[in-house]
Design a protein around this motif. Structure first.
Motif, PDB file in Angstrom:
ATOM      1  N   ALA A 106       0.838  -1.189   0.000  1.00  0.00           N
ATOM      2  CA  ALA A 106       0.000   0.000   0.000  1.00  0.00           C
ATOM      3  C   ALA A 106       0.881   1.250   0.000  1.00  0.00           C
ATOM      4  O   ALA A 106       1.979   1.253   0.551  1.00  0.00           O
ATOM      5  CB  ALA A 106      -0.887   0.004   1.232  1.00  0.00           C
ATOM      6  N   ILE A 107       0.386   2.314  -0.608  1.00  0.00           N
ATOM      7  CA  ILE A 107       1.026   3.621  -0.542  1.00  0.00           C
ATOM      8  C   ILE A 107       0.105   4.501   0.274  1.00  0.00           C
ATOM      9  O   ILE A 107      -1.059   4.704  -0.087  1.00  0.00           O
ATOM     10  CB  ILE A 107       1.244   4.217  -1.949  1.00  0.00           C
ATOM     11  CG1 ILE A 107       2.135   3.293  -2.774  1.00  0.00           C
ATOM     12  CG2 ILE A 107       1.834   5.626  -1.844  1.00  0.00           C
ATOM     13  CD1 ILE A 107       2.254   3.693  -4.230  1.00  0.00           C
ATOM     14  N   LEU A 108       0.611   4.987   1.400  1.00  0.00           N
ATOM     15  CA  LEU A 108      -0.207   5.771   2.317  1.00  0.00           C
ATOM     16  C   LEU A 108       0.129   7.247   2.227  1.00  0.00           C
ATOM     17  O   LEU A 108       1.293   7.621   2.047  1.00  0.00           O
ATOM     18  CB  LEU A 108       0.006   5.270   3.754  1.00  0.00           C
ATOM     19  CG  LEU A 108      -0.265   3.783   3.981  1.00  0.00           C
ATOM     20  CD1 LEU A 108       0.054   3.413   5.416  1.00  0.00           C
ATOM     21  CD2 LEU A 108      -1.687   3.423   3.626  1.00  0.00           C
ATOM     22  N   GLY A 109      -0.892   8.081   2.399  1.00  0.00           N
ATOM     23  CA  GLY A 109      -0.710   9.523   2.419  1.00  0.00           C
ATOM     24  C   GLY A 109      -0.192   9.994   3.766  1.00  0.00           C
ATOM     25  O   GLY A 109       0.023   9.201   4.689  1.00  0.00           O
ATOM     26  N   ARG A 110       0.001  11.277   3.904  1.00  0.00           N
ATOM     27  CA  ARG A 110       0.560  11.859   5.131  1.00  0.00           C
ATOM     28  C   ARG A 110      -0.247  11.545   6.374  1.00  0.00           C
ATOM     29  O   ARG A 110       0.303  11.388   7.450  1.00  0.00           O
ATOM     30  CB  ARG A 110       0.685  13.369   4.974  1.00  0.00           C
ATOM     31  CG  ARG A 110       1.730  13.755   3.982  1.00  0.00           C
ATOM     32  CD  ARG A 110       1.872  15.231   3.889  1.00  0.00           C
ATOM     33  NE  ARG A 110       2.817  15.558   2.837  1.00  0.00           N
ATOM     34  CZ  ARG A 110       3.203  16.768   2.549  1.00  0.00           C
ATOM     35  NH1 ARG A 110       2.711  17.788   3.218  1.00  0.00           N
ATOM     36  NH2 ARG A 110       4.062  16.976   1.584  1.00  0.00           N
ATOM     37  N   SER A 111      -1.557  11.472   6.236  1.00  0.00           N
ATOM     38  CA  SER A 111      -2.391  11.195   7.405  1.00  0.00           C
ATOM     39  C   SER A 111      -2.745   9.713   7.524  1.00  0.00           C
ATOM     40  O   SER A 111      -3.592   9.334   8.315  1.00  0.00           O
ATOM     41  CB  SER A 111      -3.663  12.047   7.363  1.00  0.00           C
ATOM     42  OG  SER A 111      -4.412  11.748   6.201  1.00  0.00           O
ATOM     43  N   GLY A 112      -2.084   8.868   6.747  1.00  0.00           N
ATOM     44  CA  GLY A 112      -2.278   7.435   6.846  1.00  0.00           C
ATOM     45  C   GLY A 112      -3.346   6.859   5.942  1.00  0.00           C
ATOM     46  O   GLY A 112      -3.595   5.665   5.968  1.00  0.00           O
ATOM     47  N   GLU A 113      -3.967   7.697   5.111  1.00  0.00           N
ATOM     48  CA  GLU A 113      -5.002   7.198   4.203  1.00  0.00           C
ATOM     49  C   GLU A 113      -4.370   6.526   2.990  1.00  0.00           C
ATOM     50  O   GLU A 113      -3.281   6.883   2.560  1.00  0.00           O
ATOM     51  CB  GLU A 113      -5.945   8.317   3.765  1.00  0.00           C
ATOM     52  CG  GLU A 113      -5.407   9.236   2.676  1.00  0.00           C
ATOM     53  CD  GLU A 113      -4.454  10.333   3.125  1.00  0.00           C
ATOM     54  OE1 GLU A 113      -4.157  11.216   2.296  1.00  0.00           O
ATOM     55  OE2 GLU A 113      -3.993  10.329   4.275  1.00  0.00           O
ATOM     56  N   LEU A 114      -5.059   5.545   2.473  1.00  0.00           N
ATOM     57  CA  LEU A 114      -4.591   4.841   1.292  1.00  0.00           C
ATOM     58  C   LEU A 114      -4.714   5.752   0.074  1.00  0.00           C
ATOM     59  O   LEU A 114      -5.781   6.284  -0.202  1.00  0.00           O
ATOM     60  CB  LEU A 114      -5.420   3.570   1.065  1.00  0.00           C
ATOM     61  CG  LEU A 114      -5.060   2.750  -0.157  1.00  0.00           C
ATOM     62  CD1 LEU A 114      -3.671   2.146  -0.010  1.00  0.00           C
ATOM     63  CD2 LEU A 114      -6.094   1.665  -0.394  1.00  0.00           C
ATOM     64  N   VAL A 115      -3.601   5.947  -0.633  1.00  0.00           N
ATOM     65  CA  VAL A 115      -3.638   6.773  -1.836  1.00  0.00           C
ATOM     66  C   VAL A 115      -3.273   5.981  -3.089  1.00  0.00           C
ATOM     67  O   VAL A 115      -3.433   6.468  -4.200  1.00  0.00           O
ATOM     68  CB  VAL A 115      -2.715   8.020  -1.709  1.00  0.00           C
ATOM     69  CG1 VAL A 115      -3.207   8.936  -0.611  1.00  0.00           C
ATOM     70  CG2 VAL A 115      -1.273   7.621  -1.477  1.00  0.00           C
ATOM     71  N   GLY A 116      -2.787   4.761  -2.903  1.00  0.00           N
ATOM     72  CA  GLY A 116      -2.440   3.944  -4.054  1.00  0.00           C
ATOM     73  C   GLY A 116      -1.806   2.638  -3.617  1.00  0.00           C
ATOM     74  O   GLY A 116      -1.784   2.301  -2.446  1.00  0.00           O
TER      75      GLY A 116
END
Length: 57
Positions: A25-35
Motif C-alpha cells: 500500500a502507498i499511504l498519504g501523510r495522514s495514513g489514508e490509502l492513496v495507491g
C-alpha cells in the motif's frame, strides 16, 4: 495479512502457477490509502527471499 501489514506476498504460484508476486500500500501523510504498487515475475527468477525483502515497508 495485507490489511494489517500493509503488504502482501505470493511466493509459490499462489496467484498464478509459476508466478511470484508482492504488493504494498502507498499511504498519504495522514495514513489514508492513496495507491498501491506491486511486482511479479517468474518464480524461477524471483526467489522467496527477494519477495520477502521487497514486501517490507
Amino acid at each position: 495479512m495485507a490489511r494489517t501489514q500493509g503488504c502482501s506476498a505470493a511466493l509459490h504460484g499462489e496467484w498464478r502457477k509459476g508466478i511470484a508476486a508482492c504488493a504494498c500500500a502507498i499511504l498519504g501523510r495522514s495514513g489514508e490509502l492513496v495507491g498501491a504498487i506491486g511486482m511479479s515475475g517468474p518464480d524461477t527468477r524471483v526467489k522467496p527471499k527477494q519477495i520477502k525483502e521487497y514486501s517490507v515497508h
